[in-house]
Design a protein around this motif. Sequence first.
Motif, PDB file in Angstrom:
ATOM      1  N   PRO A  24      79.156  33.373  83.756  1.00 35.60           N
ATOM      2  CA  PRO A  24      78.777  32.378  84.771  1.00 35.60           C
ATOM      3  C   PRO A  24      79.965  32.144  85.695  1.00 35.60           C
ATOM      4  CG  PRO A  24      79.171  31.310  82.635  1.00 35.60           C
ATOM      5  CD  PRO A  24      79.302  32.785  82.410  1.00 35.60           C
ATOM      6  N   MET A  26      80.783  29.963  89.236  1.00 37.39           N
ATOM      7  CA  MET A  26      80.344  29.057  90.291  1.00 37.39           C
ATOM      8  C   MET A  26      80.596  29.680  91.660  1.00 37.39           C
ATOM      9  SD  MET A  26      79.177  26.062  89.856  1.00 37.39           S
ATOM     10  CE  MET A  26      79.870  24.695  88.980  1.00 37.39           C
ATOM     11  N   MET A  50      77.163  27.481  86.575  1.00 36.26           N
ATOM     12  CA  MET A  50      76.878  26.237  85.860  1.00 36.26           C
ATOM     13  C   MET A  50      76.040  25.299  86.743  1.00 36.26           C
ATOM     14  SD  MET A  50      79.372  23.282  84.377  1.00 36.26           S
ATOM     15  CE  MET A  50      79.677  22.484  85.943  1.00 36.26           C
ATOM     16  N   GLN A  77      73.197  28.440  82.506  1.00 33.51           N
ATOM     17  CA  GLN A  77      74.300  27.647  81.963  1.00 33.51           C
ATOM     18  C   GLN A  77      74.202  26.206  82.448  1.00 33.51           C
ATOM     19  OE1 GLN A  77      78.557  27.600  83.105  1.00 33.51           O
ATOM     20  NE2 GLN A  77      78.933  28.150  80.967  1.00 33.51           N
ATOM     21  N   ASN A 104      78.198  24.661  78.798  1.00 28.36           N
ATOM     22  CA  ASN A 104      79.568  24.897  79.260  1.00 28.36           C
ATOM     23  C   ASN A 104      80.531  23.915  78.594  1.00 28.36           C
ATOM     24  OD1 ASN A 104      82.012  24.892  80.691  1.00 28.36           O
ATOM     25  ND2 ASN A 104      81.030  25.351  82.644  1.00 28.36           N
ATOM     26  N   LYS A 146      79.592  28.187  75.431  1.00 26.05           N
ATOM     27  CA  LYS A 146      80.759  28.916  75.951  1.00 26.05           C
ATOM     28  C   LYS A 146      81.924  27.945  75.962  1.00 26.05           C
ATOM     29  CE  LYS A 146      82.298  31.629  79.968  1.00 26.05           C
ATOM     30  NZ  LYS A 146      83.161  30.772  80.791  1.00 26.05           N
ATOM     31  N   ASN A 218      85.632  36.666  75.713  1.00 24.67           N
ATOM     32  CA  ASN A 218      85.744  36.589  77.177  1.00 24.67           C
ATOM     33  C   ASN A 218      87.196  36.322  77.561  1.00 24.67           C
ATOM     34  OD1 ASN A 218      85.520  33.979  79.451  1.00 24.67           O
ATOM     35  ND2 ASN A 218      84.880  36.028  80.053  1.00 24.67           N
ATOM     36  N   GLY A 220      89.920  38.137  80.809  1.00 28.56           N
ATOM     37  CA  GLY A 220      90.849  39.221  81.134  1.00 28.56           C
ATOM     38  C   GLY A 220      90.356  40.614  80.812  1.00 28.56           C
ATOM     39  N   GLY A 240      83.882  38.533  83.692  1.00 31.64           N
ATOM     40  CA  GLY A 240      83.693  37.720  84.883  1.00 31.64           C
ATOM     41  C   GLY A 240      84.231  38.385  86.125  1.00 31.64           C
ATOM     42  N   ARG A 241      85.512  38.135  86.419  1.00 34.36           N
ATOM     43  CA  ARG A 241      86.071  38.552  87.703  1.00 34.36           C
ATOM     44  C   ARG A 241      85.970  40.043  87.966  1.00 34.36           C
ATOM     45  NH1 ARG A 241      91.278  34.968  86.491  1.00 34.36           N
ATOM     46  NH2 ARG A 241      90.530  35.544  84.415  1.00 34.36           N
TER      47      ARG A 241
HETATM   48  C1  LIG Z   1      84.891  31.791  90.769  1.00 32.05           C
HETATM   49  C2  LIG Z   1      84.710  31.473  89.312  1.00 32.05           C
HETATM   50  C3  LIG Z   1      83.800  30.495  88.949  1.00 32.05           C
HETATM   51  C4  LIG Z   1      83.589  30.197  87.588  1.00 32.05           C
HETATM   52  N1  LIG Z   1      82.608  29.306  87.244  1.00 32.05           N
HETATM   53  C5  LIG Z   1      82.297  29.126  85.921  1.00 32.05           C
HETATM   54  C6  LIG Z   1      81.166  28.369  85.520  1.00 32.05           C
HETATM   55  O1  LIG Z   1      80.376  27.869  86.332  1.00 32.05           O
HETATM   56  N2  LIG Z   1      80.947  28.223  84.174  1.00 32.05           N
HETATM   57  C7  LIG Z   1      81.771  28.785  83.230  1.00 32.05           C
HETATM   58  O2  LIG Z   1      81.540  28.633  82.031  1.00 32.05           O
HETATM   59  N3  LIG Z   1      82.831  29.513  83.596  1.00 32.05           N
HETATM   60  C8  LIG Z   1      83.095  29.724  84.902  1.00 32.05           C
HETATM   61  N4  LIG Z   1      84.128  30.546  85.256  1.00 32.05           N
HETATM   62  C9  LIG Z   1      84.935  31.195  84.196  1.00 32.05           C
HETATM   63  C10 LIG Z   1      84.337  32.562  83.837  1.00 32.05           C
HETATM   64  O3  LIG Z   1      83.031  32.426  83.314  1.00 32.05           O
HETATM   65  C11 LIG Z   1      85.225  33.266  82.791  1.00 32.05           C
HETATM   66  O4  LIG Z   1      85.261  32.490  81.621  1.00 32.05           O
HETATM   67  C12 LIG Z   1      86.667  33.455  83.274  1.00 32.05           C
HETATM   68  O5  LIG Z   1      86.704  33.920  84.602  1.00 32.05           O
HETATM   69  C13 LIG Z   1      87.415  34.446  82.374  1.00 32.05           C
HETATM   70  O6  LIG Z   1      86.768  35.699  82.364  1.00 32.05           O
HETATM   71  P1  LIG Z   1      87.296  36.929  83.266  1.00 32.05           P
HETATM   72  O7  LIG Z   1      88.759  37.084  82.991  1.00 32.05           O
HETATM   73  O8  LIG Z   1      86.481  38.100  82.815  1.00 32.05           O
HETATM   74  O9  LIG Z   1      87.049  36.568  84.688  1.00 32.05           O
HETATM   75  C14 LIG Z   1      84.350  30.853  86.592  1.00 32.05           C
HETATM   76  C15 LIG Z   1      85.268  31.834  86.983  1.00 32.05           C
HETATM   77  C16 LIG Z   1      85.442  32.158  88.324  1.00 32.05           C
HETATM   78  C17 LIG Z   1      86.406  33.251  88.712  1.00 32.05           C
END
Ligand SMILES: Cc1cc2nc3c(=O)[nH]c(=O)nc-3n(C[C@H](O)[C@H](O)[C@H](O)COP(=O)(O)O)c2cc1C
Length: 348
Positions: A24, A26, A50, A77, A104, A146, A218, A220, A240-241
Amino acid sequence: MHTDSPSTPSLTRPGPSRRFCVAPMMDWSDRHYRYFARLISRRALLYTEMVTTGAVIHGERSRFLGYNAEEQPLALQLGGSNPAELATCAALAEEAGFAEVNLNVGCPSDRVQNNMIGACLMAHPGLVAEGVRAMHQACSVPVTVKHRIGINGHDSYAQLCDFVGQVQEAGCDTFIVHARIAILEGLSPKENRDIPPLRYEVVQQLKRDFPQLEIIINGGLTDLEVMSEQLKTLDGVMVGREAYHNPYLLAEVDQRFYGDAHAAPDRLEVMAAMRPYIARHMARGGVMNHVTRHMLGLFQGLPGARHFRRQLSSAIHQTSDPLALYDQLLTDMSERQQAALLRAASIR
Ligand SMILES: Cc1cc2nc3c(=O)[nH]c(=O)nc-3n(C[C@H](O)[C@H](O)[C@H](O)COP(=O)(O)O)c2cc1C
């Protein structure tokens, strides 16, 4: 072909496979991004941004619970902590057809802390358990959580186990663990995704101590080999990213993590398949950039990637006919790919 065989934890409410999940995010994982991601992987489980319980209950339903049928399997979420409101939203989520409802407990933003939403709830496992119990009773789809491995001042392994233990007893079998703590004062949400160190070993230990639970790691993860390694002992990965900035990573997911035989569409096919979706969106009065802003990384690492990104991020704002620009870009990218193939063949 490299395939990882899925492990099968015994869940009381088996839902969609969570072997590979897109996080997820945002403002990023909105319905347009999810439609695009789904064209590249048929199997990855996608999560919405979320949505707070307040928005679902008092806001415009179609905005907060709407999605394209093609996005399934799709999890909603929720952000919130009031058990009655969470229950109402879980029932609405099931009615709307979501395959899972996720709570969340990881977001570190000040805005949400004031409302008892997100990572601050790690210090209140009893309240989270109450919320999860209420959600579990209100719907028949899986309820998942999460969370982080801790928050500042509340980051011992014993506290993490207490959190997971209490929430498990309330009816949650699946924990998606962002493998770093959140620091609730002094760091922005963005810094909280980078500065606290990643501790995958804590997630591994959690799986050893709670082998009956489905544990998804989750944080990195960018490299498919590293993900495969994690999947030797854990039940799933959430990305995510990297899935946002380099979306074509998803092209390997179905074969590698699910053993599917079909090949993913190539990048040009993905671009072509987005064309009717964009046209439909615009016909309803939508803005093209709201869709195409999620596609900027499609050609990452390939010839023409910069041209693609520039056309869709700046030229698009200077044209009166953005669909014509899109069509021209499809032609440009196709020519660039052909030229690159010819160059590679002549070098050989
Ligand atoms: C722009 C952005 C918005 C995010 N919004 C949410 C969210 O709404 N809910 C949530 O649980 N995590 C949110 N996250 C965190 C990601 O779900 C994830 O836990 C975090 O980026 C680490 O994973 P990654 O390293 O694969 O990006 C967000 C991350 C980013 C970059």
